[in-house]
Design an enzyme around this catalytic site. Structure first.
Site, short mmCIF file in Angstrom:
data_model
loop_
_atom_site.label_atom_id
_atom_site.label_comp_id
_atom_site.label_asym_id
_atom_site.label_seq_id
_atom_site.Cartn_x
_atom_site.Cartn_y
_atom_site.Cartn_z
N ARG A 266 0.85 -1.13 -0.08
CA ARG A 266 0.04 0.02 0.01
C ARG A 266 0.89 1.15 -0.08
NH1 ARG A 266 -5.16 1.15 3.86
NH2 ARG A 266 -6.22 -0.34 2.21
N LYS A 281 -2.96 -9.16 6.54
CA LYS A 281 -3.82 -9.07 7.69
C LYS A 281 -4.47 -10.61 7.80
CE LYS A 281 -7.30 -6.26 6.49
NZ LYS A 281 -8.48 -5.60 5.83
N LYS A 294 -3.98 -6.68 11.84
CA LYS A 294 -3.19 -6.11 10.58
C LYS A 294 -1.88 -5.55 11.00
CE LYS A 294 -4.43 -2.18 8.87
NZ LYS A 294 -5.20 -1.09 8.20
N TYR A 358 -8.73 4.34 -4.53
CA TYR A 358 -9.73 4.94 -4.03
C TYR A 358 -9.30 6.41 -3.47
CZ TYR A 358 -8.59 2.46 0.12
OH TYR A 358 -7.87 1.72 1.13
N ARG A 360 -9.96 8.43 -0.06
CA ARG A 360 -10.21 8.38 1.22
C ARG A 360 -10.77 9.74 1.84
NH1 ARG A 360 -8.76 3.67 5.24
NH2 ARG A 360 -10.32 2.78 3.83
N GLU A 425 -17.18 3.26 5.92
CA GLU A 425 -16.71 2.19 6.90
C GLU A 425 -16.71 3.22 8.50
OE1 GLU A 425 -12.88 -0.66 8.08
OE2 GLU A 425 -12.92 0.29 6.11
N LYS A 457 -12.55 -5.16 -0.70
CA LYS A 457 -11.99 -4.42 -2.13
C LYS A 457 -11.25 -5.63 -2.92
CE LYS A 457 -11.91 0.13 -0.39
NZ LYS A 457 -12.00 -0.11 1.12
#
Length: 721
Positions: A266, A281, A294, A358, A360, A425, A457
């Protein structure tokens, strides 16, 4: 209700002369066709385009002027807020009334942003509908040409994120009377005993701006660098999910197997980000007493390829941390994590499979993670795999032909899944027995959100993009062609302060008129054209739109047409069953209706997996389930043994009638043993396979009672004779 009537009822009265003259354009088409014996000439087309261009100029100009007006109001209010805060911190201080007036002014600006966003959405819909009507009735193809003109004057593309961030900061300052909460944005608060609850929801694009404006009045937008001017790249998040050709990690995460992992890389911002976070995770079942975790560590982008190949020593990843004097125990834990991830990638041949992107918007008090809300918009998943023989990454840890340029129009539709909704979320950390805040409960119960538990996702992107490679599909797969918009269930939305200027005549800007009509409902023209019942909304994939940023949806590679035919064929029967069920509850059982049948459409459907696929339904399996199966089996055995003992006694000490009864009891006992064994094996197999089946047994006990009663009856009848 036709769209023209719906437009009149849901438009903002203050802006009513700035909307598209939808009825006039519709009458223009009807009149010209009537005058020319249903023929549409080139002159008619030129005149219509001229009218349409005039309407587009009017809408675009007003949107631009109004947006600049809002910007000026925000800047002026910011100056007033700075003065009020400075005065409050001085010896003289400032009165409470001044802060109340500032809060009302900001609430009025927030309502203006909401109204302008609705103005853009409603006009965009009007343009789409009138162009579709034109193309259908005149047989002139205007849609692709006018799409380019719309993109040249993109009044509908404004997302107001910069204004929302600015308003959030000002509102937070005013709400706290010049003393906003400060702290580390990543801190978790000071609670010792807490329960963390995470829920996920889908949000329709039409409701995104309103949702952000509602949340910012309760929680500020979380900004990690408040000294930096907001830019679009600041909210961008990209993740590369790894898996092997067997999709081992996908299957484990979908089935929620104990210890199932997800490995991803990420980064935040654009492709020039230098720091990449390697994350793992791990899912833990509740019965284990452990929590799903995580864990992640940071690595430089230039070293990531070598690390994944095992050519870069793990110790070098954390050299800088040791040099800075970080905690040695923490470093050892991170090193262990890095070794395990590296070992898994190499030995199990994990490689890039799916990327998620995305933007956020996170809402949270700095230093207090008790309530954290994130809203992910412009969500898209892209292929990164080489399972079809095409190496999209060229041996790299990610593909480099795309960045954060959503909607990734350079990619073919088979390589990108543009998710039609935003993802909300909600993470809550509450004391044991403590209720969530009231505004949170109203928010998640409102028409603005659709709950989708355990949405992922990674799972969604893999299922959609690698459809031919998967057998199991997530449970929400069959729900993708049902629009999630719902009628307003209760008064909840953006409120304009009483007596404030602007907006509609009512104090609230929620799109519900005095006659009860909800602006979220589909108009009559769409419903009749598609053969849909009242209250059924068009699915995102049903809209015959071009490649637009408001609602983008690609057709599934297979199975989509069959699902739509089944849905249309069964919709009439479903509506009839819903009506009968409601009548029985209200008039026969005298029960209150659970909810409006229109809002139950999403839940009332019977979903079926496409041919050759299975739907994976989340099933929670604990050890006590297996123990319960064994206890049930042993209870049946105990009963069967008791019956066998009675039969043996009658056989040994009874007369001829007793022998006959003993045979009957023996048969019942043997039948119970066989039945209980078969049920135990079936249930145990279903538990092992985590199948979502009905474990209730209404046949066995009832059948046993009937057979036993029959045996006793035969015994009495023989005795009476």
């Amino acid at each position: 209700m036709k769209f023209g009537q719906q437009l009149k009822l849901t438009l903002n009265k203050e802006y009513r002369f700035q909307y598209v003259e939808y009825d006039s354009l519709k009458f223009f088409i009807k009149e010209r066709l009537g005058n020319n014996n249903n023929q549409w000439t080139d002159d008619d087309e030129a005149a219509f385009v001229h009218e349409l261009e005039g309407e587009l100029d009017k809408v675009y100009t007003f949107q631009q002027v109004k947006a600049k007006e809002i910007e000026r109001r925000i800047r002026m209010t910011e100056a007033d807020v700075d003065k009020a805060v400075a005065a409050a911190q001085s010896e003289g201080g400032v009165g409470e009334d001044e802060f109340i007036e500032l809060e009302q002014e900001l609430s009025d600006i927030i309502a203006d942003v909401h109204d302008l966003a609705n103005f853009s959405t409603l006009n965009y819909t009007a343009f789409q509908k009138i162009i579709k009507k034109h193309d259908k009735q005149t047989h002139f193809r205007l849609k692709p040409i006018f799409a380019a003109r719309l993109n040249a004057k993109p009044f509908f593309k404004e997302n107001y994120d910069a204004q929302i961030v600015h308003l959030s900061k000002l509102y937070d300052v005013v709400r706290t009377r010049g003393n906003p909460v400060k702290g580390d944005a990543s801190a978790g608060g000071s609670q010792q005993n807490f329960v963390r609850q995470t829920t996920k929801y889908w949000v329709h694009p039409q409701n995104v701006t309103e949702l952000k404006l509602i949340i910012l009045k309760h929680l500020p937008v979380l900004v990690f660098n408040p000294n930096k001017e907001f830019s679009k790249a600041d909210s961008a998040i990209s993740s590369i999910y790894y898996d092997n050709e067997d999709l081992e990690l996908y299957t484990g995460r979908l089935e929620k197997s104990e210890g199932a992992e997800a490995i991803r890389m990420r980064w935040y911002g654009g492709m020039d980000a230098n720091t990449i976070f390697v994350e793992r995770k791990t899912h833990r079942e509740d019965w284990t007493g452990e929590k799903s975790v995580k864990a992640r560590f940071a690595i430089k982008e230039k070293n990531l390829n070598a690390y994944l190949k095992g050519e870069y020593p793990v110790e070098k990843v954390f050299e800088k941390m040791r040099a800075q004097g970080k905690d040695e125990k923490e470093i050892r834990q991170l090193e262990q994590l890095a070794r395990e991830v590296q070992y898994s990638v190499i030995t199990k041949k994990y490689r890039p499979v799916v990327r998620s992107f995305y933007n956020r918007t996170a809402f949270q008090l700095p230093g207090d993670a008790r309530v954290r809300i994130s809203l992910d918009t412009e969500l898209a998943m892209t292929r990164e795999d080489n399972f079809d023989g095409q190496d999209r990454t060229s041996g790299n840890w990610r593909r480099t032909d795309i960045g954060i340029d959503w909607p990734f129009s350079q990619l073919p539709d088979t390589e990108v899944e543009r998710f039609p909704y935003a993802v909300l979320e909600v993470k809550l950390q509450t004391q044991l027995g403590q209720e969530p805040p009231e505004w949170i409960r109203q928010l998640v119960a409102s028409h603005l959100v659709e709950p989708v538990p355990k949405f992922s996702k990674f799972i969604h992107g893999t299922a959609m993009l690698l459809y031919d490679h998967v057998e199991l599909l997530p449970f929400w797969y069959c729900q993708m062609d049902v629009d999630i918009r719902k009628p307003v269930s209760h008064r909840f939305g953006i409120e304009r302060p009483a007596g404030a200027g602007g907006g509609s005549e009512a104090n609230t800007t929620t799109e519900t008129t005095d006659d009860g009509h909800d602006g979220n409902l589909m108009d009559e023209e769409e419903r009749v054209e598609r053969g849909l019942p009242e209250g059924r909304y068009p699915a995102p994939g049903e809209e015959e739109t071009e490649h637009t940023p408001l609602l983008e949806r690609r057709q599934h590679n297979s199975g989509r047409a069959a699902r739509e035919r089944r849905h249309r064929a069964g919709e009439g029967l479903r509506q009839w069953l819903v009506t009968v069920k409601t009548y029985v509850k209200e008039h026969i059982l005298r029960k209150e209706p659970e909810q409006d049948p229109r809002t139950a459409v999403t839940y009332a459907r019977t979903f079926r997996a496409p041919r050759g696929k299975k739907i994976a339904v989340p099933v929670r399996v604990e050890p006590k389930v297996q123990f319960a199966l064994e206890r049930t089996f042993l209870s049946w055995m105990e009963f069967s043994i008791l019956l066998g003992a009675i039969a043996a006694g009658l056989l040994n000490f009874g007369d001829s009638a007793g022998v006959t009864a003993a045979i009957g009891f023996t048969a019942v006992s043997a039948l119970a043993i066989v039945y209980s064994a078969v049920m135990f094996l079936w249930r145990a197999g279903a538990v092992r396979r985590r199948k979502a089946v009905d474990y209730d047994d209404w046949i066995g006990p009832g059948g046993l009672c009937f057979v036993l009663a029959l045996a006793v009856g035969v015994n009495f009848w023989l005795r009476l004779e």
